[in-house]
Write an enzyme that holds these catalytic residues in place. Structure first.
Site, mmCIF file in Angstrom:
data_model
loop_
_atom_site.group_PDB
_atom_site.id
_atom_site.type_symbol
_atom_site.label_atom_id
_atom_site.label_comp_id
_atom_site.label_asym_id
_atom_site.label_seq_id
_atom_site.Cartn_x
_atom_site.Cartn_y
_atom_site.Cartn_z
ATOM 1 N N ARG A 150 0.817 -1.233 0.000
ATOM 2 C CA ARG A 150 0.000 0.000 0.000
ATOM 3 C C ARG A 150 0.841 1.268 0.000
ATOM 4 O O ARG A 150 0.388 2.330 0.421
ATOM 5 C CB ARG A 150 -0.972 0.022 1.177
ATOM 6 C CG ARG A 150 -1.966 -1.117 1.148
ATOM 7 C CD ARG A 150 -3.223 -0.801 1.915
ATOM 8 N NE ARG A 150 -4.175 -1.874 1.724
ATOM 9 C CZ ARG A 150 -4.266 -2.933 2.510
ATOM 10 N NH1 ARG A 150 -3.459 -3.052 3.551
ATOM 11 N NH2 ARG A 150 -5.157 -3.862 2.268
ATOM 12 N N LYS B 7 3.373 11.494 -10.854
ATOM 13 C CA LYS B 7 2.450 10.720 -11.704
ATOM 14 C C LYS B 7 3.120 9.394 -12.028
ATOM 15 O O LYS B 7 4.239 9.361 -12.538
ATOM 16 C CB LYS B 7 2.155 11.468 -12.997
ATOM 17 C CG LYS B 7 1.085 12.530 -12.877
ATOM 18 C CD LYS B 7 0.697 13.038 -14.258
ATOM 19 C CE LYS B 7 -0.371 14.111 -14.164
ATOM 20 N NZ LYS B 7 -0.650 14.710 -15.482
ATOM 21 N N GLU C 163 9.193 18.311 -25.020
ATOM 22 C CA GLU C 163 8.542 18.608 -23.724
ATOM 23 C C GLU C 163 9.165 19.859 -23.089
ATOM 24 O O GLU C 163 8.518 20.555 -22.318
ATOM 25 C CB GLU C 163 8.678 17.425 -22.760
ATOM 26 C CG GLU C 163 7.931 16.161 -23.192
ATOM 27 C CD GLU C 163 6.501 16.080 -22.651
ATOM 28 O OE1 GLU C 163 5.974 17.075 -22.131
ATOM 29 O OE2 GLU C 163 5.913 14.987 -22.774
ATOM 30 N N LYS D 37 7.956 23.134 -13.172
ATOM 31 C CA LYS D 37 7.099 21.985 -12.845
ATOM 32 C C LYS D 37 6.834 21.925 -11.342
ATOM 33 O O LYS D 37 5.714 21.629 -10.910
ATOM 34 C CB LYS D 37 7.738 20.689 -13.329
ATOM 35 C CG LYS D 37 6.912 19.475 -12.940
ATOM 36 C CD LYS D 37 6.636 18.539 -14.047
ATOM 37 C CE LYS D 37 5.562 17.534 -13.657
ATOM 38 N NZ LYS D 37 5.566 16.350 -14.469
ATOM 39 N N GLU E 28 -3.901 17.495 -10.019
ATOM 40 C CA GLU E 28 -4.411 17.950 -11.319
ATOM 41 C C GLU E 28 -5.913 18.197 -11.312
ATOM 42 O O GLU E 28 -6.656 17.687 -12.154
ATOM 43 C CB GLU E 28 -4.030 16.948 -12.428
ATOM 44 C CG GLU E 28 -4.122 17.570 -13.817
ATOM 45 C CD GLU E 28 -3.649 16.636 -14.924
ATOM 46 O OE1 GLU E 28 -2.441 16.334 -14.939
ATOM 47 O OE2 GLU E 28 -4.476 16.213 -15.724
ATOM 48 N N ARG F 126 -2.460 22.186 -13.230
ATOM 49 C CA ARG F 126 -1.491 21.171 -13.660
ATOM 50 C C ARG F 126 -1.856 20.615 -15.035
ATOM 51 O O ARG F 126 -0.984 20.175 -15.783
ATOM 52 C CB ARG F 126 -1.394 20.042 -12.616
ATOM 53 C CG ARG F 126 -0.368 18.992 -13.001
ATOM 54 C CD ARG F 126 0.025 18.067 -11.868
ATOM 55 N NE ARG F 126 0.995 17.097 -12.346
ATOM 56 C CZ ARG F 126 1.633 16.236 -11.577
ATOM 57 N NH1 ARG F 126 1.412 16.229 -10.274
ATOM 58 N NH2 ARG F 126 2.507 15.395 -12.092
ATOM 59 N N ASN G 280 -0.333 19.231 -19.903
ATOM 60 C CA ASN G 280 -0.742 18.231 -20.894
ATOM 61 C C ASN G 280 -0.872 18.824 -22.290
ATOM 62 O O ASN G 280 -1.444 18.202 -23.192
ATOM 63 C CB ASN G 280 -2.081 17.598 -20.485
ATOM 64 C CG ASN G 280 -1.962 16.895 -19.141
ATOM 65 O OD1 ASN G 280 -0.940 16.293 -18.852
ATOM 66 N ND2 ASN G 280 -3.003 16.990 -18.324
ATOM 67 N N HIS H 62 -0.805 16.679 -25.376
ATOM 68 C CA HIS H 62 -0.807 15.278 -24.936
ATOM 69 C C HIS H 62 -2.068 14.507 -25.328
ATOM 70 O O HIS H 62 -1.997 13.301 -25.521
ATOM 71 C CB HIS H 62 -0.587 15.185 -23.422
ATOM 72 C CG HIS H 62 0.847 15.352 -23.028
ATOM 73 N ND1 HIS H 62 1.555 16.521 -23.265
ATOM 74 C CD2 HIS H 62 1.729 14.502 -22.427
ATOM 75 C CE1 HIS H 62 2.796 16.377 -22.819
ATOM 76 N NE2 HIS H 62 2.928 15.166 -22.306
ATOM 77 N N HIS I 2 -1.281 11.346 -27.157
ATOM 78 C CA HIS I 2 -1.591 10.007 -26.641
ATOM 79 C C HIS I 2 -2.378 9.198 -27.669
ATOM 80 O O HIS I 2 -2.196 7.983 -27.799
ATOM 81 C CB HIS I 2 -2.390 10.109 -25.333
ATOM 82 C CG HIS I 2 -1.544 10.522 -24.157
ATOM 83 N ND1 HIS I 2 -2.072 10.838 -22.926
ATOM 84 C CD2 HIS I 2 -0.213 10.664 -24.032
ATOM 85 C CE1 HIS I 2 -1.098 11.154 -22.093
ATOM 86 N NE2 HIS I 2 0.039 11.055 -22.741
ATOM 87 N N HIS J 166 7.139 9.092 -27.376
ATOM 88 C CA HIS J 166 6.181 9.949 -26.664
ATOM 89 C C HIS J 166 6.418 11.430 -26.991
ATOM 90 O O HIS J 166 5.490 12.157 -27.338
ATOM 91 C CB HIS J 166 6.288 9.694 -25.154
ATOM 92 C CG HIS J 166 5.457 10.650 -24.338
ATOM 93 N ND1 HIS J 166 4.080 10.666 -24.379
ATOM 94 C CD2 HIS J 166 5.816 11.654 -23.498
ATOM 95 C CE1 HIS J 166 3.621 11.618 -23.582
ATOM 96 N NE2 HIS J 166 4.653 12.240 -23.045
HETATM 97 N N1 GLY Z 1 3.584 15.222 -17.363
HETATM 98 C C1 GLY Z 1 2.570 16.096 -16.934
HETATM 99 C C2 GLY Z 1 2.403 16.106 -15.451
HETATM 100 O O1 GLY Z 1 3.218 15.564 -14.736
HETATM 101 O O2 GLY Z 1 1.453 16.653 -14.947
#
Ligand code: GLY
Length: 365
Positions: free
Chosen positions: A124, A146, A188, A230, A240, A244, A248, A251, A255, A269
């Site tokens: 956990r 993430k 990025e 960041k 998010e 945040r 994206n 993205h 994606h 990516h």
């Molecule tokens: N890669 C985007 C984020 O970490 O929110």
């Protein structure tokens, strides 16, 4: 060259990111104290292990840190699936872990996401450290917690927010990165300028080619700049629920492109994000939000740095791409949530974009 640091301020979960040439060496004293008396399992991308495994493991043993035998994971996006995740959990559990065990992810974004998700779920939740070895992982995926894996339904659809206890961005690793992987990470990096920092985009237009060619000072400065940006976003919106999502940019399109490409390496990516960013700006122009000249400028910068700018050459079916976009986890109640722009440095979250406009841009792109 000395290293710089950035703190990701998340209260009791705050952690430091160390950046620069020799960052791993610089972090050893902290690791010696933080890891004392704990079982530490390094989990290393197999390509990184072949190139750097011996050196990295020696840094730890020279610092008096006793690591477990490393677990190797395959390179490439395909490794981020249920089968590999299950194999990783079995290997880690077979070592006899407890709640004080620490996993050490050494590799790119795939390794970091996979190991982070293992750390989030084993017992956990146990601690993990990120030692990112690609540009993309150093400026983005290793910071912010993430973690997750891909499924047949799309990218990163199974995962958790789970913060590392340290991130060590040693830019020495970038010297052995392929030019293609470096450029994919660079896409990025450009993202940070496009979202809300037009001066950084100007700086990249001027310095990007030298940075890609290997200038270590420029690399360290730019990585620090991105990590600091960041860290501010993550500290303000860890899960998010708001700003945040701006990270994206490109993205949701990207994606979908990756899912269509089948995570085979046809499209990395960062390359998918480059094409997706162009589509997001083209859509913004189509909707009358953004000057066309800004979209042209971004396309020119990507072309100048050898990044892909359109999906046509890949022969994707636009309707299938749109269907993938509907499954993206940023879609809410069947409505696409996209990051659009009023110009370079003026991105915002758009919740009401008509599917016809998105399809038109995907068809053109
Ligand atoms: N890669 C985007 C984020 O970490 O929110």
């Amino acid at each position: 060259m000395s290293c710089s640091t950035v703190t990701v301020g998340l209260g009791t979960q705050s952690y430091q990111v160390t950046i620069g040439a020799g960052a791993l060496q610089a972090d050893i004293p902290w690791m010696t104290s933080a890891l004392a008396g704990r079982r530490c399992i390094p989990i290393i991308d197999e390509t990184v292990f072949a190139l750097h495994g011996e050196t990295v493991l020696r840094r730890f043993s020279d610092g008096g840190i006793l690591l477990d035998r490393p677990v190797l994971v395959p390179s490439g996006e395909r490794a981020k699936d249920f089968a590999e995740f299950g194999r990783l959990l079995d290997q880690v559990l077979s070592r006899g872990i407890d709640r004080r065990t620490v996993l050490i992810a050494i590799g790119g974004g795939v390794t970091g996401d996979l190991v982070g998700f293992a750390a989030a779920t084993l017992l956990r939740g146990i601690d993990f450290i990120q030692i990112p070895t690609t540009l993309l992982a150093q400026i983005d995926s290793s910071v912010g917690g993430k973690t997750g894996i891909n499924t047949a339904f799309g990218k990163n659809l199974v995962g958790a927010f789970h913060q590392p206890i340290r991130v060590c961005c040693d830019i020495g690793f970038l010297d052995t990165l392929s030019p293609r992987d470096l450029r994919a990470g660079y896409a990025e990096m450009v993202k940070y300028g496009l979202i809300d920092d037009p001066d950084f985009f100007d700086w990249l237009e001027k310095n990007g080619p030298a940075l890609l060619a290997g200038n270590a000072d420029l690399r360290a400065d730019a990585i620090h700049h991105c990590v600091a940006a960041k860290a501010r976003v993550v500290a303000a919106d860890e899960k998010e629920t708001g700003p945040r999502a701006l990270l994206n940019l490109g993205h949701t399109f990207g994606h979908a492109l990756e899912a269509e490409a089948g995570y085979t390496g046809t499209l990395l990516h960062g390359e998918a994000v480059a094409i997706g960013t162009i589509m997001a700006f083209d859509l913004s122009v189509r909707l009358g939000l953004c000057p066309a000249a800004d979209a042209v400028r971004i396309r020119q910068h990507f072309l100048a740095t050898d990044l892909p700018v359109d999906a046509k050459s890949f022969g994707f079916d636009p309707a299938r791409l749109l269907a993938h976009m509907g499954k993206d986890k940023k879609a809410v109640g069947g409505t696409l949530v996209l990051i659009l722009a009023r110009g370079i440095g003026g991105c915002f979250i758009a919740r009401d974009v008509a599917a016809d406009d998105v399809l038109a841009v995907v068809q053109a792109g």
